[in-house]
Structures are given as C-alpha cells and as structure tokens.
Write a protein that holds these residues in place. Sequence first.
Motif, PDB file in Angstrom:
ATOM      1  N   GLY A  26      -8.762   6.361   4.881  1.00  0.00           N
ATOM      2  CA  GLY A  26      -9.834   7.300   5.188  1.00  0.00           C
ATOM      3  C   GLY A  26      -9.925   7.742   6.633  1.00  0.00           C
ATOM      4  N   THR A  27      -9.021   7.259   7.479  1.00  0.00           N
ATOM      5  CA  THR A  27      -9.009   7.712   8.869  1.00  0.00           C
ATOM      6  C   THR A  27      -8.789   9.223   8.919  1.00  0.00           C
ATOM      7  OG1 THR A  27      -8.139   5.576   9.606  1.00  0.00           O
ATOM      8  CG2 THR A  27      -7.887   7.430  11.121  1.00  0.00           C
ATOM      9  N   TYR A  28      -7.894   9.715   8.036  1.00  0.00           N
ATOM     10  CA  TYR A  28      -7.659  11.148   7.874  1.00  0.00           C
ATOM     11  C   TYR A  28      -8.077  11.518   6.454  1.00  0.00           C
ATOM     12  CZ  TYR A  28      -4.392  10.432  11.835  1.00  0.00           C
ATOM     13  OH  TYR A  28      -3.807  10.093  13.026  1.00  0.00           O
ATOM     14  N   PRO A  29      -9.323  11.949   6.255  1.00  0.00           N
ATOM     15  CA  PRO A  29      -9.775  12.330   4.910  1.00  0.00           C
ATOM     16  C   PRO A  29      -9.121  13.636   4.442  1.00  0.00           C
ATOM     17  CG  PRO A  29     -11.635  12.047   6.435  1.00  0.00           C
ATOM     18  CD  PRO A  29     -10.385  12.015   7.246  1.00  0.00           C
ATOM     19  N   PRO A  30      -9.215  13.928   3.131  1.00  0.00           N
ATOM     20  CA  PRO A  30      -8.655  15.180   2.607  1.00  0.00           C
ATOM     21  C   PRO A  30      -9.169  16.398   3.378  1.00  0.00           C
ATOM     22  CG  PRO A  30      -9.317  13.761   0.814  1.00  0.00           C
ATOM     23  CD  PRO A  30      -9.799  13.109   2.085  1.00  0.00           C
ATOM     24  N   ARG A  31      -8.278  17.362   3.566  1.00  0.00           N
ATOM     25  CA  ARG A  31      -8.533  18.644   4.232  1.00  0.00           C
ATOM     26  C   ARG A  31      -8.781  18.514   5.733  1.00  0.00           C
ATOM     27  NH1 ARG A  31     -11.927  18.804  -0.093  1.00  0.00           N
ATOM     28  NH2 ARG A  31     -13.737  18.970   1.257  1.00  0.00           N
ATOM     29  N   THR A  32      -8.532  17.335   6.329  1.00  0.00           N
ATOM     30  CA  THR A  32      -8.655  17.203   7.781  1.00  0.00           C
ATOM     31  C   THR A  32      -7.262  17.249   8.401  1.00  0.00           C
ATOM     32  OG1 THR A  32      -8.628  14.782   7.730  1.00  0.00           O
ATOM     33  CG2 THR A  32     -10.786  15.870   7.682  1.00  0.00           C
ATOM     34  N   ARG A  33      -7.241  17.616   9.672  1.00  0.00           N
ATOM     35  CA  ARG A  33      -5.973  17.740  10.388  1.00  0.00           C
ATOM     36  C   ARG A  33      -5.333  16.391  10.640  1.00  0.00           C
ATOM     37  NH1 ARG A  33      -5.693  21.839  15.455  1.00  0.00           N
ATOM     38  NH2 ARG A  33      -3.496  22.006  15.038  1.00  0.00           N
ATOM     39  N   VAL A  34      -4.017  16.381  10.564  1.00  0.00           N
ATOM     40  CA  VAL A  34      -3.233  15.210  10.961  1.00  0.00           C
ATOM     41  C   VAL A  34      -2.589  15.547  12.306  1.00  0.00           C
ATOM     42  CG1 VAL A  34      -2.831  14.382   8.606  1.00  0.00           C
ATOM     43  CG2 VAL A  34      -1.212  15.989   9.628  1.00  0.00           C
ATOM     44  N   PRO A  35      -2.075  14.545  13.006  1.00  0.00           N
ATOM     45  CA  PRO A  35      -1.453  14.829  14.303  1.00  0.00           C
ATOM     46  C   PRO A  35      -0.325  15.860  14.174  1.00  0.00           C
ATOM     47  CG  PRO A  35      -1.733  12.472  14.020  1.00  0.00           C
ATOM     48  CD  PRO A  35      -2.067  13.105  12.701  1.00  0.00           C
ATOM     49  N   GLU A  61       6.529  15.181   0.117  1.00  0.00           N
ATOM     50  CA  GLU A  61       5.875  14.196  -0.747  1.00  0.00           C
ATOM     51  C   GLU A  61       4.510  14.674  -1.231  1.00  0.00           C
ATOM     52  OE1 GLU A  61       5.745  10.465   1.354  1.00  0.00           O
ATOM     53  OE2 GLU A  61       7.926  10.298   1.413  1.00  0.00           O
ATOM     54  N   GLY A  62       4.047  15.806  -0.713  1.00  0.00           N
ATOM     55  CA  GLY A  62       2.750  16.336  -1.124  1.00  0.00           C
ATOM     56  C   GLY A  62       1.570  15.649  -0.472  1.00  0.00           C
ATOM     57  N   VAL A  63       1.828  14.901   0.598  1.00  0.00           N
ATOM     58  CA  VAL A  63       0.778  14.168   1.303  1.00  0.00           C
ATOM     59  C   VAL A  63      -0.011  15.107   2.213  1.00  0.00           C
ATOM     60  CG1 VAL A  63       0.347  12.285   2.935  1.00  0.00           C
ATOM     61  CG2 VAL A  63       2.106  12.029   1.193  1.00  0.00           C
ATOM     62  N   ILE A  64       0.688  16.062   2.803  1.00  0.00           N
ATOM     63  CA  ILE A  64       0.048  17.032   3.701  1.00  0.00           C
ATOM     64  C   ILE A  64       0.495  18.437   3.321  1.00  0.00           C
ATOM     65  CG2 ILE A  64      -0.071  15.389   5.636  1.00  0.00           C
ATOM     66  CD1 ILE A  64       2.286  17.000   6.926  1.00  0.00           C
ATOM     67  N   LEU A  70      -2.524  27.114  12.158  1.00  0.00           N
ATOM     68  CA  LEU A  70      -3.694  26.226  12.173  1.00  0.00           C
ATOM     69  C   LEU A  70      -3.337  24.750  12.260  1.00  0.00           C
ATOM     70  CD1 LEU A  70      -6.030  27.902   9.533  1.00  0.00           C
ATOM     71  CD2 LEU A  70      -6.137  28.055  12.021  1.00  0.00           C
ATOM     72  N   GLY A  71      -2.222  24.363  11.678  1.00  0.00           N
ATOM     73  CA  GLY A  71      -1.818  22.965  11.721  1.00  0.00           C
ATOM     74  C   GLY A  71      -1.559  22.388  10.350  1.00  0.00           C
ATOM     75  N   SER A  72      -1.427  21.064  10.303  1.00  0.00           N
ATOM     76  CA  SER A  72      -1.164  20.353   9.056  1.00  0.00           C
ATOM     77  C   SER A  72      -2.386  19.544   8.675  1.00  0.00           C
ATOM     78  CB  SER A  72       0.054  19.445   9.220  1.00  0.00           C
ATOM     79  OG  SER A  72       1.208  20.238   9.454  1.00  0.00           O
ATOM     80  N   PHE A  73      -2.631  19.503   7.371  1.00  0.00           N
ATOM     81  CA  PHE A  73      -3.850  18.893   6.846  1.00  0.00           C
ATOM     82  C   PHE A  73      -3.538  17.954   5.694  1.00  0.00           C
ATOM     83  CE2 PHE A  73      -4.699  22.956   8.710  1.00  0.00           C
ATOM     84  CZ  PHE A  73      -5.866  22.777   9.439  1.00  0.00           C
ATOM     85  N   VAL A  74      -4.437  17.007   5.455  1.00  0.00           N
ATOM     86  CA  VAL A  74      -4.301  16.065   4.359  1.00  0.00           C
ATOM     87  C   VAL A  74      -4.515  16.806   3.049  1.00  0.00           C
ATOM     88  CG1 VAL A  74      -5.190  13.958   3.295  1.00  0.00           C
ATOM     89  CG2 VAL A  74      -5.126  14.163   5.804  1.00  0.00           C
ATOM     90  N   ALA A  75      -3.594  16.632   2.125  1.00  0.00           N
ATOM     91  CA  ALA A  75      -3.713  17.265   0.808  1.00  0.00           C
ATOM     92  C   ALA A  75      -4.746  16.525  -0.035  1.00  0.00           C
ATOM     93  CB  ALA A  75      -2.355  17.246   0.097  1.00  0.00           C
ATOM     94  N   GLU A  76      -5.369  17.258  -0.955  1.00  0.00           N
ATOM     95  CA  GLU A  76      -6.305  16.660  -1.909  1.00  0.00           C
ATOM     96  C   GLU A  76      -5.526  15.774  -2.862  1.00  0.00           C
ATOM     97  OE1 GLU A  76      -9.590  16.890  -2.328  1.00  0.00           O
ATOM     98  OE2 GLU A  76     -10.068  18.453  -0.883  1.00  0.00           O
ATOM     99  N   LYS A  77      -6.109  14.663  -3.268  1.00  0.00           N
ATOM    100  CA  LYS A  77      -5.462  13.822  -4.277  1.00  0.00           C
ATOM    101  C   LYS A  77      -5.656  14.453  -5.633  1.00  0.00           C
ATOM    102  CE  LYS A  77      -6.091   9.538  -1.786  1.00  0.00           C
ATOM    103  NZ  LYS A  77      -6.695   8.221  -1.759  1.00  0.00           N
ATOM    104  N   GLU A  78      -4.619  14.358  -6.441  1.00  0.00           N
ATOM    105  CA  GLU A  78      -4.700  14.952  -7.783  1.00  0.00           C
ATOM    106  C   GLU A  78      -5.303  13.996  -8.770  1.00  0.00           C
ATOM    107  OE1 GLU A  78      -0.915  16.456  -8.889  1.00  0.00           O
ATOM    108  OE2 GLU A  78      -0.784  17.737  -7.155  1.00  0.00           O
TER     109      GLU A  78
END
Length: 78
Positions: A26-35, A61-64, A70-78
């Motif tokens: 949960g440090t990087y929740p869905p739809r939030t930016r990753v480094p 892998e579908g993780v981001i 804009l950048g890279s973001f956490v993908a929603e879990k299916e």
Amino acid sequence: MITEWEADRPKWEQIADVIKRRIQDGTYPPRTRVPSVQQIVEETGVAVDTAQKVMTRLRQEGVIYTVRGLGSFVAEKE
C-alpha cells in the motif's frame, strides 16, 4: 530503496521486486505515481538502461501503466 545488492540476481529484478512489494503493502496505492526512471537512477545508482528495464518489465507484467507526459502509475487490480 536498496541498501545492499544480492550478488546472484540482476539489479533490475531486485528494484522491480521492491516496487512490487511497495505496491502490495500500500505504499503505492492504485492509480498513484511510482518512481520515474530518473528517480530510480538517483536512488539506486544504476544506469538509465537498467532503470528503463525495470519500468518495461513492470508494464509487461501489468503492474504499472504509463501516461505519456505524466508518468507511470500503479495499475488497478483485476
């Protein structure tokens, strides 16, 4: 991000694992930016190519997902 490298595993794989763990905890929740690639380079000291490989693998892998400009973001879990 990483203080000591495991000698028997590629650095890109270790960095990808750290980012995935941060997504899972949960440090990087869905739809939030990753480094960004540049942030990974600055935090770990790896080459740009290595950091790009991390991002490419996480996208594959579908993780981001990445939004150009804009950048890279956490993908929603299916």
